[in-house]
Design a protein around this motif. Structure first.
Motif, PDB file in Angstrom:
ATOM      1  N   MET A  76      18.125  67.986  68.590  1.00  0.00           N
ATOM      2  CA  MET A  76      16.788  68.392  68.181  1.00  0.00           C
ATOM      3  C   MET A  76      15.965  68.695  69.420  1.00  0.00           C
ATOM      4  O   MET A  76      15.989  67.949  70.397  1.00  0.00           O
ATOM      5  CB  MET A  76      16.103  67.277  67.374  1.00  0.00           C
TER       6      MET A  76
ATOM      7  N   GLY B  45      13.614  62.674  70.359  1.00  0.00           N
ATOM      8  CA  GLY B  45      14.318  63.631  69.492  1.00  0.00           C
ATOM      9  C   GLY B  45      15.769  63.244  69.308  1.00  0.00           C
ATOM     10  O   GLY B  45      16.127  62.527  68.368  1.00  0.00           O
TER      11      GLY B  45
ATOM     12  N   THR C 219       9.039  61.883  58.156  1.00  0.00           N
ATOM     13  CA  THR C 219       9.755  62.415  56.996  1.00  0.00           C
ATOM     14  C   THR C 219      11.078  61.695  56.791  1.00  0.00           C
ATOM     15  O   THR C 219      11.466  61.378  55.660  1.00  0.00           O
ATOM     16  CB  THR C 219      10.017  63.927  57.167  1.00  0.00           C
ATOM     17  N   ALA C 220      11.768  61.404  57.895  1.00  0.00           N
ATOM     18  CA  ALA C 220      13.102  60.812  57.804  1.00  0.00           C
ATOM     19  C   ALA C 220      13.069  59.336  57.423  1.00  0.00           C
ATOM     20  O   ALA C 220      13.929  58.871  56.665  1.00  0.00           O
ATOM     21  CB  ALA C 220      13.828  60.976  59.137  1.00  0.00           C
TER      22      ALA C 220
ATOM     23  N   ASP D  41       6.408  64.110  63.209  1.00  0.00           N
ATOM     24  CA  ASP D  41       6.510  64.530  61.812  1.00  0.00           C
ATOM     25  C   ASP D  41       7.934  64.385  61.291  1.00  0.00           C
ATOM     26  O   ASP D  41       8.147  64.000  60.138  1.00  0.00           O
ATOM     27  CB  ASP D  41       6.037  65.980  61.669  1.00  0.00           C
ATOM     28  N   TYR D  42       8.915  64.697  62.129  1.00  0.00           N
ATOM     29  CA  TYR D  42      10.310  64.546  61.734  1.00  0.00           C
ATOM     30  C   TYR D  42      10.619  63.073  61.452  1.00  0.00           C
ATOM     31  O   TYR D  42      11.276  62.740  60.455  1.00  0.00           O
ATOM     32  CB  TYR D  42      11.223  65.078  62.834  1.00  0.00           C
TER      33      TYR D  42
ATOM     34  N   LEU E  65      18.214  60.649  66.532  1.00  0.00           N
ATOM     35  CA  LEU E  65      18.932  61.365  65.478  1.00  0.00           C
ATOM     36  C   LEU E  65      20.273  60.724  65.155  1.00  0.00           C
ATOM     37  O   LEU E  65      20.673  60.661  63.991  1.00  0.00           O
ATOM     38  CB  LEU E  65      19.154  62.822  65.893  1.00  0.00           C
TER      39      LEU E  65
ATOM     40  N   GLY F  51       9.205  73.920  66.045  1.00  0.00           N
ATOM     41  CA  GLY F  51       9.485  72.663  66.733  1.00  0.00           C
ATOM     42  C   GLY F  51       8.409  72.197  67.693  1.00  0.00           C
ATOM     43  O   GLY F  51       7.219  72.488  67.557  1.00  0.00           O
TER      44      GLY F  51
ATOM     45  N   TYR G 154       5.974  67.468  66.563  1.00  0.00           N
ATOM     46  CA  TYR G 154       7.171  67.768  65.786  1.00  0.00           C
ATOM     47  C   TYR G 154       8.074  66.536  65.663  1.00  0.00           C
ATOM     48  O   TYR G 154       8.573  66.223  64.575  1.00  0.00           O
ATOM     49  CB  TYR G 154       7.929  68.910  66.458  1.00  0.00           C
ATOM     50  N   THR G 155       8.269  65.818  66.775  1.00  0.00           N
ATOM     51  CA  THR G 155       9.069  64.594  66.729  1.00  0.00           C
ATOM     52  C   THR G 155       8.436  63.570  65.804  1.00  0.00           C
ATOM     53  O   THR G 155       9.123  62.922  65.000  1.00  0.00           O
ATOM     54  CB  THR G 155       9.209  64.000  68.146  1.00  0.00           C
TER      55      THR G 155
END
Length: 410
Positions: free
Chosen positions: A320, A141, A180-181, A176-177, A145, A343, A173-174
């Protein structure tokens, strides 16, 4: 601990030589969520791994007791505090991990690197060009970032992930983030943290010992055995939502619930939270335990009836909540959980199975969850039993090498 100067020493006789170098600047005995995650990974395949990590207090005695070799790089003493050390440590981490990983390659001829986090990743990128190895990188996380907001680091990080054999995320969640990023096609695996009972001392498997710990903690804060105890554990910062739990204490007392709230942790919001407690006149019912070492946390989990953390999404760009390990720990001790519906929590808390998921911004919804659990012992026990079952589930890191095993059979 084997120091890097001892590379000429003989390798211990084993049926299979180590072929995985695990690198992490965060590693036990230093208390850190990532360090605990990496250590638990190593325990799964002690005959296959070699560990390369940064030094920390107490590491020599700890390393000597491990089933796998551990090598450390050290920081100059005057770096342990002050801004100079904070600035230069990342650079030293990159240089030392790169140089020592190459030295260890000529000793062990390992085939894989498992990089324990997103920090200091340029070293891993360089190693992937210098050595005939494949690698996996773990992401949690906050560790990646900080790279996303710098165009140069972002490009290098994306290249590193593209060259990886696979990416290991600590939660859905990590994962998927990240997708997306960065929109990358590298195989990505979700392997949640697991609970290592030894972390909490030698008595956690003994019900009578846990009962003794429960009584001891309650006596420390003059809490009657019949009272309902709510527990939160974490750094005292605003987005953790401790104030939302405190807001519910006077309401529960008004509704006839004999309730106490214990907060374990330290942080910049401590004085603000204590002021809130004083304004609401619940000083006798809210207890600040301060920092509690991991071996002593078992007593607090045993003493509570409900575990609650109403964490909010943090608006800070470099923060995050990838996975809330405290929810998993509470479930391991058979405690029902009240948690936010967001999250990495969703990998740990299943609504109406081992806890109740709420919108932390809805005062009504939060109060109903507390009131319901405080007044329904049968529900608390039901959710706690299911939580124990869910906390035992695990995905082993050796699953990353399934294709290797299939090829060996063929």
């Amino acid at each position: 601990m084997e120091h890097i100067s001892q590379l000429t020493a003989e390798i211990r006789d084993k049926a299979a030589y180590p072929d995985i170098l695990v690198i992490s600047r965060l590693f036990l005995p230093k208390e850190a969520v990532i360090g605990e995650y990496i250590y638990n990974r190593c325990l799964q395949d002690p005959e296959r791994v070699i560990v390369l990590a940064a030094s920390c207090s107490g590491d020599k005695v700890f390393d000597e007791g491990q089933q796998f070799p551990v090598y450390r790089w050290s920081y100059p003493r005057y770096w342990h505090s002050g801004c100079v050390g904070n600035i230069l440590k990342p650079f030293l981490n990159i240089v030392c991990s790169f140089v020592l990983a190459i030295k260890l390659y000529f000793r062990y001829h390992y085939r894989y690197i498992e990089w324990g986090h997103g920090y200091d990743f340029p070293s891993l990128l360089l190693l992937s060009y210098f050595l005939p190895i494949r690698f996996f990188i773990y992401l949690h996380g906050n560790d990646f970032l900080c790279t996303l907001h710098n165009p140069v680091l972002r490009s290098l990080f994306k290249l590193t992930l593209k060259r990886a054999e696979g990416i290991v995320c600590n939660s859905s969640y990590t994962r998927d983030y990240l997708r997306t990023a960065l929109r990358i096609n590298t195989p990505t695996h979700v392997i949640n943290p697991i609970i290592r009972p030894e972390k909490f001392g030698n008595n956690v498997a003994n019900p009578s010992s846990l009962d003794d710990l429960r009584v001891r903690v309650r006596q420390t804060y003059n809490i009657p055995e019949s009272a309902i105890v709510i527990l939160s554990i974490g750094r005292l910062v605003k987005h953790k939502g401790f104030d939302r739990v405190i807001d519910n204490i006077p309401l529960l007392l008004t509704f006839g619930v004999d309730v106490h709230y214990i907060i374990c942790g330290q942080g910049p919001s401590e004085s603000e939270l204590k002021s809130l407690v004083h304004r609401l006149r619940v000083d006798k019912f809210v207890h600040f335990a301060g920092y509690v070492p991991e071996p002593e946390l078992a007593g607090y989990y045993a003493a509570c009836d409900i575990f609650a953390m109403l964490t909010l999404l943090d608006t800070k760009p470099n923060n995050m909540e990838g996975f809330g390990v405290v929810y998993l720990e509470a479930s391991y001790f058979g405690k029902p959980v009240i948690a936010p519906r967001l999250g990495g929590v969703l990998d740990t808390v299943q609504h109406e199975e081992n806890g109740i998921l709420v919108n932390p911004n809805s005062g009504y919804e939060v109060f109903q969850a507390f009131n319901r659990l405080c007044k329904d012992q049968q529900l608390r026990e039901q959710l706690g039993r299911k939580g124990k079952e869910l906390a035992k589930r695990r995905t082993l890191h050796r699953s990353l090498y399934k294709s290797e095993a299939k090829n060996a059979i063929l």
